[in-house]
Write an enzyme that holds these catalytic residues in place. Structure first.
Site, PDB file in Angstrom:
ATOM      1  N   TRP A  90      65.711 102.141 -17.484  1.00 25.68           N
ATOM      2  CA  TRP A  90      65.882 100.777 -18.016  1.00 25.68           C
ATOM      3  C   TRP A  90      66.611 100.791 -19.342  1.00 25.68           C
ATOM      4  O   TRP A  90      67.416  99.905 -19.622  1.00 25.68           O
ATOM      5  CB  TRP A  90      64.535 100.055 -18.098  1.00 25.68           C
ATOM      6  CG  TRP A  90      63.979  99.750 -16.745  1.00 25.68           C
ATOM      7  CD1 TRP A  90      62.819 100.218 -16.210  1.00 25.68           C
ATOM      8  CD2 TRP A  90      64.576  98.921 -15.719  1.00 25.68           C
ATOM      9  NE1 TRP A  90      62.660  99.744 -14.927  1.00 25.68           N
ATOM     10  CE2 TRP A  90      63.718  98.943 -14.600  1.00 25.68           C
ATOM     11  CE3 TRP A  90      65.752  98.167 -15.646  1.00 25.68           C
ATOM     12  CZ2 TRP A  90      63.997  98.246 -13.419  1.00 25.68           C
ATOM     13  CZ3 TRP A  90      66.036  97.472 -14.477  1.00 25.68           C
ATOM     14  CH2 TRP A  90      65.167  97.508 -13.386  1.00 25.68           C
ATOM     15  N   ASP A 111      62.142  96.264 -25.297  1.00 28.79           N
ATOM     16  CA  ASP A 111      61.878  95.894 -23.912  1.00 28.79           C
ATOM     17  C   ASP A 111      60.444  96.333 -23.635  1.00 28.79           C
ATOM     18  O   ASP A 111      60.157  97.525 -23.519  1.00 28.79           O
ATOM     19  CB  ASP A 111      62.868  96.616 -22.982  1.00 28.79           C
ATOM     20  CG  ASP A 111      62.612  96.300 -21.513  1.00 28.79           C
ATOM     21  OD1 ASP A 111      61.625  95.607 -21.207  1.00 28.79           O
ATOM     22  OD2 ASP A 111      63.414  96.764 -20.682  1.00 28.79           O
ATOM     23  N   LYS A 115      55.370  92.394 -14.264  1.00 27.42           N
ATOM     24  CA  LYS A 115      54.647  93.655 -14.370  1.00 27.42           C
ATOM     25  C   LYS A 115      53.219  93.386 -14.829  1.00 27.42           C
ATOM     26  O   LYS A 115      52.278  93.696 -14.138  1.00 27.42           O
ATOM     27  CB  LYS A 115      55.324  94.605 -15.366  1.00 27.42           C
ATOM     28  CG  LYS A 115      56.832  94.778 -15.156  1.00 27.42           C
ATOM     29  CD  LYS A 115      57.181  95.698 -13.998  1.00 27.42           C
ATOM     30  CE  LYS A 115      58.625  95.563 -13.545  1.00 27.42           C
ATOM     31  NZ  LYS A 115      59.628  96.013 -14.484  1.00 27.42           N
TER      32      LYS A 115
HETATM   33  C1  LIG Z   1      61.120  96.020 -14.435  1.00 27.72           C
HETATM   34  C2  LIG Z   1      61.774  96.322 -15.723  1.00 27.72           C
HETATM   35  C3  LIG Z   1      63.011  95.760 -16.080  1.00 27.72           C
HETATM   36  C4  LIG Z   1      63.772  94.839 -15.156  1.00 27.72           C
HETATM   37  O1  LIG Z   1      63.134  93.627 -15.087  1.00 27.72           O
HETATM   38  P1  LIG Z   1      63.762  92.400 -14.288  1.00 27.72           P
HETATM   39  O2  LIG Z   1      62.826  91.301 -14.676  1.00 27.72           O
HETATM   40  O3  LIG Z   1      63.732  92.751 -12.848  1.00 27.72           O
HETATM   41  O4  LIG Z   1      65.150  92.180 -14.786  1.00 27.72           O
HETATM   42  C5  LIG Z   1      63.535  96.067 -17.306  1.00 27.72           C
HETATM   43  N1  LIG Z   1      62.889  96.882 -18.158  1.00 27.72           N
HETATM   44  C6  LIG Z   1      61.716  97.437 -17.853  1.00 27.72           C
HETATM   45  C7  LIG Z   1      61.045  98.344 -18.840  1.00 27.72           C
HETATM   46  C8  LIG Z   1      61.117  97.178 -16.626  1.00 27.72           C
HETATM   47  O5  LIG Z   1      59.944  97.741 -16.316  1.00 27.72           O
END
Ligand SMILES: *Cc1c(COP(=O)(O)O)cnc(C)c1O
Length: 363
Positions: free
Chosen positions: A101, A173, A197
């Site tokens: 990511w 993030d 998540k």
């Molecule tokens: C799942 C995830 C993403 C992507 O998320 P989306 O909502 O599908 O764009 C980005 N960063 C991390 C750390 C993730 O776990």
């Protein structure tokens, strides 16, 4: 209905009481005669929902007053673009590369021709199985921000100590460990997380941004402009109303458990049980060194792809769903978000021990 344990990395398990509440309110939300899905986003009922959601998140994360909370769309992936677009046009930014990511975030920032992207630390040399050290001399005091991925969903690593970035805003993030850590919001300039998540259903993205970072650049799109979204209380256009409603129910459920410290304790307990089982096993092992292990995403392998496949197939039959590791890492991965019950961890460990006996530990 058969009981299953859902180990999915996302969209992920939701608390059963939340789903039951949503079910009970599905056809008639608070005597409105309508479902939340049918309410106008300008109605007093929905305004109360979005305001409560924000208030509950503020309480849970102890978000200081000088931060805005935004409920946006586009997933964490759109934040890979929104962050540099809003904070760093004609500036330099620094990234720490700790996994798949992070790499995507870096790649998106690089697409903006007027943003200079520097990767100051990376763990790619060892397949992202550790968190690289970041020292103050690596930080450019003129950088618009330093970007980290606090929890690496695919590789199963997490930052326990945050890098000290001085006056340079730290951007995170936090998609896979928001509400499952003891970070202080005031240590960040901006936090973003896709909801699917550890918060609620897909379609909602939470952004927490320090007010002085609003309006730094000209953003060539209303939808991508944090300042405009903040000025409109996330109601510039139609927000993902039902996802926000479910998130509100999840926040209420979390508050019933206590505070973040109580939740974190539960998460630590669940993760410790599984890591201990993996570490004492002669068949299963963790690719991640103890110091860098994630509480929410736990990869493990047998070291034999055929045996991994057999394990996943048998586990799936027994109701342990979505244990297959990410295609880039292989093996297995158990995601133990806040809503994942500890009984599910115990049941998985029993199953692993039985499987190990039947398939001969390596010894
Ligand atoms: C799942 C995830 C993403 C992507 O998320 P989306 O909502 O599908 O764009 C980005 N960063 C991390 C750390 C993730 O776990």
């Amino acid at each position: 209905m058969t009981t299953v344990y859902n180990f999915s990395a996302g969209p992920a398990v939701l608390p059963k009481p939340v789903l039951e509440k949503a079910q009970s309110e599905l056809l008639d939300y608070k005597n409105s005669g309508m479902s939340v899905m049918e309410l106008s986003h300008r109605s007093s009922e929905f305004e109360a929902i979005i305001q409560d959601a924000e208030q509950l998140l503020r309480e849970l994360m102890q978000i200081p007053d000088n931060y805005k909370v935004l409920f946006l769309q586009g997933g964490a992936s759109l934040q890979f673009t929104m962050v540099p677009l809003n904070l760093a046009q004609n500036k330099k930014v620094q990234y720490i590369n700790t996994g798949t990511w992070s790499k995507k975030a870096i790649a998106e920032a690089k697409k903006l021709s007027n943003v200079e992207v520097e990767v100051i630390a990376s763990s790619e040399d060892q397949n992202f199985t550790y968190i690289p050290e970041v020292t103050e001399d690596m930080i450019d005091p003129d950088a618009a921000y330093i970007h980290i991925t606090t929890n690496n969903t695919i590789e199963g690593t997490a930052f326990t100590d945050l890098p000290n970035t001085g006056k340079v805003p730290l951007v995170a993030d936090m998609s896979s460990n928001i509400l499952a850590n003891n970070y202080q919001v005031s240590d960040f300039g901006l936090i973003y997380a896709g909801a699917q998540k550890n918060i609620g259903p897909a379609g909602l993205t939470v952004v927490i941004i320090r007010e002085d970072l609003l309006g730094l650049t000209d953003v060539p799109s209303a939808m991508l402009d944090y300042k405009l979204q903040a000025a409109n209380d996330s109601l510039y256009n139609t927000p993902p109303t039902y996802s926000i409603y479910i998130a509100k129910l999840v926040f209420e459920w979390l508050k019933e458990q206590g505070n973040i410290a109580t939740i974190l304790k539960q998460d630590e307990e669940k993760a410790a049980l599984l890591y201990e089982a993996i570490d004492r096993s002669s068949l299963f092992s963790s690719p991640v060194a103890p110091a860098f292990r994630s509480l929410t995403n736990i990869p493990f392998v047998t070291g034999n792809e055929t045996l991994d496949k057999k394990f996943i197939a048998e586990a799936t039959k027994q109701g342990f769903k979505n244990l297959k590791g990410h295609r880039l890492v292989g093996g297995m991965r158990a995601s133990l978000y806040n809503a994942f019950p500890i009984e599910g961890v115990r049941a998985l460990i029993d199953f692993m021990e039985t499987f190990e006996k039947e398939n001969g530990g390596k010894n």
